[in-house]
Design an enzyme around this catalytic site. Structure first.
Site, PDB file in Angstrom:
ATOM      1  N   LYS A 230      44.570  55.449  42.038  1.00 42.35           N
ATOM      2  CA  LYS A 230      44.328  55.328  43.476  1.00 42.35           C
ATOM      3  C   LYS A 230      44.110  53.857  43.791  1.00 42.35           C
ATOM      4  CE  LYS A 230      41.697  57.462  47.199  1.00 42.35           C
ATOM      5  NZ  LYS A 230      41.325  56.290  47.938  1.00 42.35           N
TER       6      LYS A 230
ATOM      7  N   LEU B 241      42.261  62.479  51.576  1.00 44.80           N
ATOM      8  CA  LEU B 241      41.982  63.261  50.376  1.00 44.80           C
ATOM      9  C   LEU B 241      40.517  63.638  50.287  1.00 44.80           C
ATOM     10  CD1 LEU B 241      43.932  61.048  47.826  1.00 44.80           C
ATOM     11  CD2 LEU B 241      44.551  63.364  48.512  1.00 44.80           C
TER      12      LEU B 241
ATOM     13  N   CYS C  66      28.338  14.172  38.624  1.00 46.50           N
ATOM     14  CA  CYS C  66      28.487  12.748  38.297  1.00 46.50           C
ATOM     15  C   CYS C  66      27.625  11.838  39.178  1.00 46.50           C
ATOM     16  CB  CYS C  66      29.960  12.328  38.361  1.00 46.50           C
ATOM     17  SG  CYS C  66      30.595  12.262  40.049  1.00 46.50           S
TER      18      CYS C  66
ATOM     19  N   ARG D  10      49.031  54.011  58.617  1.00 47.48           N
ATOM     20  CA  ARG D  10      48.593  55.398  58.707  1.00 47.48           C
ATOM     21  C   ARG D  10      47.887  55.658  60.035  1.00 47.48           C
ATOM     22  NH1 ARG D  10      43.746  57.982  57.611  1.00 47.48           N
ATOM     23  NH2 ARG D  10      43.981  60.158  57.056  1.00 47.48           N
TER      24      ARG D  10
ATOM     25  N   GLU E  73      47.679  59.952  39.323  1.00 46.55           N
ATOM     26  CA  GLU E  73      48.135  58.596  39.685  1.00 46.55           C
ATOM     27  C   GLU E  73      46.908  57.744  39.937  1.00 46.55           C
ATOM     28  OE1 GLU E  73      50.353  58.951  43.338  1.00 46.55           O
ATOM     29  OE2 GLU E  73      51.191  60.803  42.558  1.00 46.55           O
TER      30      GLU E  73
ATOM     31  N   CYS F 154      34.993  12.298  37.193  1.00 45.95           N
ATOM     32  CA  CYS F 154      33.880  13.257  37.195  1.00 45.95           C
ATOM     33  C   CYS F 154      34.159  14.267  36.087  1.00 45.95           C
ATOM     34  CB  CYS F 154      33.795  13.955  38.546  1.00 45.95           C
ATOM     35  SG  CYS F 154      32.592  15.290  38.569  1.00 45.95           S
TER      36      CYS F 154
ATOM     37  N   LYS G  27      36.781  59.609  42.532  1.00 51.51           N
ATOM     38  CA  LYS G  27      36.377  58.254  42.950  1.00 51.51           C
ATOM     39  C   LYS G  27      35.443  57.603  41.935  1.00 51.51           C
ATOM     40  CE  LYS G  27      36.881  56.593  46.736  1.00 51.51           C
ATOM     41  NZ  LYS G  27      36.799  56.934  48.152  1.00 51.51           N
TER      42      LYS G  27
ATOM     43  N   ASP H 169      60.344  31.465  37.875  1.00 52.57           N
ATOM     44  CA  ASP H 169      60.088  31.321  39.310  1.00 52.57           C
ATOM     45  C   ASP H 169      60.871  30.145  39.883  1.00 52.57           C
ATOM     46  OD1 ASP H 169      56.582  32.326  39.524  1.00 52.57           O
ATOM     47  OD2 ASP H 169      58.398  33.344  38.863  1.00 52.57           O
ATOM     48  N   ALA H 170      60.952  29.067  39.089  1.00 56.71           N
ATOM     49  CA  ALA H 170      61.652  27.874  39.569  1.00 56.71           C
ATOM     50  C   ALA H 170      63.138  28.164  39.757  1.00 56.71           C
ATOM     51  CB  ALA H 170      61.455  26.731  38.590  1.00 56.71           C
ATOM     52  N   GLU H 171      63.711  28.923  38.822  1.00 57.79           N
ATOM     53  CA  GLU H 171      65.133  29.262  38.959  1.00 57.79           C
ATOM     54  C   GLU H 171      65.356  30.139  40.190  1.00 57.79           C
ATOM     55  OE1 GLU H 171      66.972  29.524  34.519  1.00 57.79           O
ATOM     56  OE2 GLU H 171      65.147  30.629  34.898  1.00 57.79           O
TER      57      GLU H 171
ATOM     58  N   LYS I 201      47.074  65.618  41.760  1.00 57.63           N
ATOM     59  CA  LYS I 201      47.865  66.460  42.673  1.00 57.63           C
ATOM     60  C   LYS I 201      48.482  67.625  41.907  1.00 57.63           C
ATOM     61  CE  LYS I 201      49.048  62.326  45.286  1.00 57.63           C
ATOM     62  NZ  LYS I 201      50.036  61.271  45.544  1.00 57.63           N
TER      63      LYS I 201
ATOM     64  N   TYR J 210      53.050  50.227  46.339  1.00 60.29           N
ATOM     65  CA  TYR J 210      53.261  51.331  45.403  1.00 60.29           C
ATOM     66  C   TYR J 210      53.414  52.575  46.251  1.00 60.29           C
ATOM     67  CZ  TYR J 210      52.777  50.169  40.460  1.00 60.29           C
ATOM     68  OH  TYR J 210      53.007  49.749  39.191  1.00 60.29           O
TER      69      TYR J 210
ATOM     70  N   CYS K  85      33.925  16.292  45.459  1.00 64.42           N
ATOM     71  CA  CYS K  85      33.694  15.069  44.713  1.00 64.42           C
ATOM     72  C   CYS K  85      35.087  14.504  44.433  1.00 64.42           C
ATOM     73  CB  CYS K  85      32.984  15.392  43.408  1.00 64.42           C
ATOM     74  SG  CYS K  85      32.971  14.009  42.278  1.00 64.42           S
TER      75      CYS K  85
ATOM     76  N   ASP L 280      43.546  50.556  45.925  1.00 61.62           N
ATOM     77  CA  ASP L 280      42.728  50.296  47.106  1.00 61.62           C
ATOM     78  C   ASP L 280      43.457  49.301  48.001  1.00 61.62           C
ATOM     79  OD1 ASP L 280      40.574  50.717  48.591  1.00 61.62           O
ATOM     80  OD2 ASP L 280      39.167  49.566  47.371  1.00 61.62           O
TER      81      ASP L 280
ATOM     82  N   CYS M  53      27.413  14.311  44.235  1.00 58.47           N
ATOM     83  CA  CYS M  53      27.957  15.284  43.285  1.00 58.47           C
ATOM     84  C   CYS M  53      26.883  15.636  42.253  1.00 58.47           C
ATOM     85  CB  CYS M  53      29.189  14.716  42.590  1.00 58.47           C
ATOM     86  SG  CYS M  53      29.759  15.743  41.230  1.00 58.47           S
TER      87      CYS M  53
ATOM     88  N   GLU N 113      50.906  52.703  49.329  1.00 57.15           N
ATOM     89  CA  GLU N 113      49.798  51.801  49.562  1.00 57.15           C
ATOM     90  C   GLU N 113      50.303  50.364  49.448  1.00 57.15           C
ATOM     91  OE1 GLU N 113      47.187  53.636  50.154  1.00 57.15           O
ATOM     92  OE2 GLU N 113      45.397  52.405  49.868  1.00 57.15           O
TER      93      GLU N 113
HETATM   94  S1  IVH Z   1      48.011  60.823  48.325  1.00 58.27           S
HETATM   95  C1  IVH Z   1      48.225  64.154  51.102  1.00 58.27           C
HETATM   96  N1  IVH Z   1      48.111  59.130  46.343  1.00 58.27           N
HETATM   97  O1  IVH Z   1      43.963  57.128  49.444  1.00 58.27           O
HETATM   98  C2  IVH Z   1      47.987  63.065  50.150  1.00 58.27           C
HETATM   99  N2  IVH Z   1      46.816  58.551  48.246  1.00 58.27           N
HETATM  100  O2  IVH Z   1      41.821  58.880  50.518  1.00 58.27           O
HETATM  101  C3  IVH Z   1      47.601  61.809  50.781  1.00 58.27           C
HETATM  102  N3  IVH Z   1      45.781  56.345  48.115  1.00 58.27           N
HETATM  103  O3  IVH Z   1      45.065  57.297  52.759  1.00 58.27           O
HETATM  104  C4  IVH Z   1      47.428  60.653  49.948  1.00 58.27           C
HETATM  105  N4  IVH Z   1      46.550  55.800  46.151  1.00 58.27           N
HETATM  106  O4  IVH Z   1      45.881  55.341  51.366  1.00 58.27           O
HETATM  107  C5  IVH Z   1      47.609  59.377  47.559  1.00 58.27           C
HETATM  108  N5  IVH Z   1      48.310  57.717  44.527  1.00 58.27           N
HETATM  109  C6  IVH Z   1      47.815  57.962  45.739  1.00 58.27           C
HETATM  110  C7  IVH Z   1      47.000  57.044  46.425  1.00 58.27           C
HETATM  111  C8  IVH Z   1      46.516  57.373  47.689  1.00 58.27           C
HETATM  112  C9  IVH Z   1      45.822  55.405  47.172  1.00 58.27           C
HETATM  113  C10 IVH Z   1      45.019  56.234  49.399  1.00 58.27           C
HETATM  114  C11 IVH Z   1      45.845  56.521  50.609  1.00 58.27           C
HETATM  115  C12 IVH Z   1      45.118  57.568  51.387  1.00 58.27           C
HETATM  116  C13 IVH Z   1      43.769  57.533  50.774  1.00 58.27           C
HETATM  117  C14 IVH Z   1      43.165  58.921  50.814  1.00 58.27           C
END
Ligand code: IVH
Length: 680
Positions: free
Chosen positions: A130, A97, A422, A151, A128, A442, A325, A47-49, A301, A237, A437, A132, A419, A187
């Site tokens: 998901k 989804l 201490c 979105r 994949e 301490c 989920k 990181d420093a470089e 998918k 991603y 403190c 958050d 504190c 995302e």
């Molecule tokens: S596909 C038509 N892939 O989840 C397909 N969504 O509940 C649309 N999300 O709004 C989304 N990781 O923000 C897809 N690998 C992934 C995802 C992903 C996170 C989120 C995305 C979407 C929400 C849907």
């Protein structure tokens, strides 16, 4: 006369070309290492470089604003605040989804997909993680980032291009041979570690912490000032393609293509049947806690685009995808008590003692309440029923009370004035959210102090890193930084991993650190707000003896570059008996506490900052030496903190800037006159 001028013009031109070339090289290097780090996860340099390359580029561009181009990596730091977000209509809607809460839901979904596709077609599935975070769309036109949007409601989103440009894993330019219009979607998120760091910064700045990394990412992208976004460590991603997506025959092929364009595409796995998908979902659920970022499920998918088209969409979600989920990481329980912890930096943190509750498979009985203000602002009372949330290994937090559930037996919390570890009085400086403190001895903070003391930018004790310091501390061999200097090789030799030679080496590097100048020692003491530059400024004005005698804050604040907050922190540090005892011991051990003689604190230029520009009659080094001998500091760029600009012939942008800022400009004669006031 002519002969004198010509070579100089050539020199200037050559220099300019050199600089242009260097800037271009640096841009390439920074882009390359950005990519290694942010997209490929394979950094090649430290990181420093990286910082060194980046700041060299930045300062060359500051000196040569005419060479700055909008695609320079330095331009990712954000532009002017936006009035408000423009709206963007998504040419291809951004769908959401359908959810699968149970494994059984996945089998049902698979059955439906097969039924709809008919017997002749067999679906292959892609899984994949998901993540958050916040869903975004990037629009590349002819390989260049033209627009970025959130979105929004799926049809219309907010235009946040300037903010997304600050995300380092979003390249400005694509590699390979992308289609004319390509709209990758994905995302934007914050890693758990960065989320924790950001929340700590928020707290220190007296701002409310974010409840989870998702909120932090969303809040960062929807900033009106992209300079703020630039300081938020966001990553992306990508998981699909909107416009341009039809060009790819399969979803996995589209993700591979994104990768080949230099984009950070989601990792995926292919599956021939739903049982293999289920295995993957169960595996991901198990890994959930060990990932560096928060995931809330697995997205499944159908891989083939033809099959996707055949399946189509219902309402707002495609039939060809489903989100498995995980259990939510939030829960509800009673707040039985609030106790106060002292962290390794001396921060007093109120902690919730909870009625144990299961949150996403983990029993939670403690949670953080951040600080005094957080408790007050959220109206949290001891005895309340509260909502708690956790994110990975991050300490769970109390989000809010459920006021409707109150019985009247709840009571308010008050912060202790001493504190709890201490017993020394604690302090909460005005404008800060954190109560601290400040006693360096301490026990709660001692280890952190030792680690800071030994690090490269402080005393630079080779071999005494965090791991070893922790070990020696846990073994009781060192309790404070002074103990480090009393370590003997014989104490180290019996420890695992040590031999006679390595023990000797460590002792030697400990002893060598005694040569560090006073400013380093001052910085290493870990006084709040005292960074290495501030330590230098203070160390040039006062020695250890002065500080021990008690320099009042007002006097410290007279030093140029030292503000009231720093001055107060330093005075407060040397006020405390324990801190004075520690400093006294370090003095006896032979560390350097002499005021730094590097720059005299007296002289006509004492405490003044001077910039030199243009062509002068003597070499530059001559003026630098004269400035420093007169007590001044030589700096390279003009700012409002600059006191004088010594301008020779053909002085350019620096002179202009000085005039703009109203900084005094001297010619050679003026400079000599100023220095003639120097005592002989
Ligand atoms: S596909 C038509 N892939 O989840 C397909 N969504 O509940 C649309 N999300 O709004 C989304 N990781 O923000 C897809 N690998 C992934 C995802 C992903 C996170 C989120 C995305 C979407 C929400 C849907």
């Amino acid at each position: 006369m002519g002969t004198g001028i010509r070579p100089r013009i050539i020199r200037i031109v050559a220099e300019e070309m050199d600089i242009r070339g260097r800037i271009e090289d640096l841009r390439e290097l920074v882009r390359y290492h950005n990519r290694r780090y942010h997209i490929e996860d394979l950094p090649e340099i430290s990181d420093a470089e990286y910082d060194a390359l980046y700041s060299e580029l930045e300062s060359l561009e500051t000196e040569h604003p005419e060479l700055v181009t909008p695609d320079s990596p330095t331009q990712r730091v954000g532009g002017d605040p936006l009035e408000q977000f423009e709206q963007v209509r998504h040419a291809v809607p951004m769908l959401s989804l359908a959810n699968a809460r149970k494994i059984e839901d996945l089998r049902e979904w698979d059955a439906r997909v097969r039924r709809l596709l008919g017997e002749d077609e067999t679906p292959r599935y892609v899984t994949e993680r998901k993540i958050d975070g916040l869903a975004i769309s990037l629009r590349y036109e002819n390989g260049r980032l033209a627009r970025g949007a959130t979105r929004g409601n799926g049809t219309v989103g907010e235009e946040v291009t300037a903010n997304l440009r600050t995300v380092r894993s979003i390249p400005e330019k694509l590699d390979d041979d992308p289609p004319e219009v390509l709209e990758p979607r994905g995302e934007v998120y914050m890693t758990l570690a960065e989320f924790e760091k950001l929340n700590r910064r928020q707290e220190e700045a007296g701002k409310p912490p974010f409840a989870n990394p998702r909120n932090a990412a969303a809040g960062s992208i929807r900033q009106l000032d992209s300079k703020i976004t630039a300081r938020r460590p966001l990553t992306v991603y990508l998981y699909g393609i909107g416009e341009g997506g039809d060009l790819y025959e399969s979803h996995s092929g589209a993700l591979d293509a994104l990768k080949s364009y230099g984009l950070r595409a989601n990792r995926y796995r292919l599956h021939d049947d739903i049982e293999s998908v289920i295995e993957e979902c169960e595996k991901a659920a198990g890994e959930r806690e060990s990932l560096p970022y928060q995931i809330d499920g697995v997205v499944v998918k159908v891989d083939s685009r033809d099959q996707q088209r055949a399946l189509g969409s219902v309402a707002k979600a495609p039939r060809w995808a489903i989100a498995y989920k995980f259990e939510p990481l939030a829960g509800r329980t009673r707040l039985n008590d609030i106790i106060v912890n002292v962290g390794r930096t001396g921060a007093l943190t109120p902690q919730a003692v909870l009625e144990p509750v299961n949150v996403g498979g983990v029993m939670i009985s403690r949670a953080t309440l951040h600080n005094e203000d957080y408790i007050k602002e959220n109206g949290i009372l001891i005895g309340d029923e509260v909502v708690i949330e956790r994110a990975g290994d991050v300490i769970p937090q109390v989000i809010k009370p459920i006021a409707e559930a109150r019985t009247g037996a709840e009571r308010e919390f008050t912060m202790p004035t001493e504190c709890p570890v201490c017993g020394e009085p604690v302090s909460r400086p005005e404008g800060e959210a954190v109560t601290r403190c400040v006693n360096a001895r301490c026990p709660a903070q001692a280890l952190e102090h030792i680690i800071h003391w030994a690090q490269k930018s402080a005393m630079d004790i080779d071999g005494l890193g965090e791991k070893l310091a922790t070990r020696l501390f846990d073994l009781g061999l060192i309790k404070d930084v002074a103990d480090v200097y009393e370590l003997a090789a014989e104490q180290l030799v019996p420890l695992e991993g040590f031999g006679e030679k390595s023990a000797e080496n460590l002792i030697q590097s400990i002893q060598n650190s005694k040569q560090q100048p006073f400013s380093r020692v001052l910085y290493a003491l870990g006084i709040r707000h005292v960074g290495s530059v501030t330590a230098q400024l203070i160390g040039e004005r006062f020695g250890g003896e002065d500080l021990l005698c008690g320099v009042p804050a007002e006097q410290l604040a007279e030093i140029k570059g030292v503000g009231a907050v720093v001055a107060h922190a330093v005075a407060e540090y040397f006020d405390l008996e324990d801190n004075r005892a520690l400093v006294g011991r370090l003095m006896q051990l032979g560390l350097d506490f002499e005021r730094e003689a590097g720059r005299p604190s007296e002289g006509p230029l004492a405490g003044k900052r001077v910039v030199i520009t243009g062509t002068l009659s003597q070499p530059r080094s001559y003026y630098v030496e004269r400035v420093e001998a007169a007590g001044g500091a030589f700096t390279s760029s003009v700012s409002k903190n600059t006191d004088y600009v010594l301008a020779g012939e053909e002085a350019g942008s620096k002179l202009e800037k000085a005039r703009e800022l109203g900084v005094s400009v001297l010619d050679e004669a003026g400079f000599e006159e100023l220095l003639s006031q120097l005592p002989a």
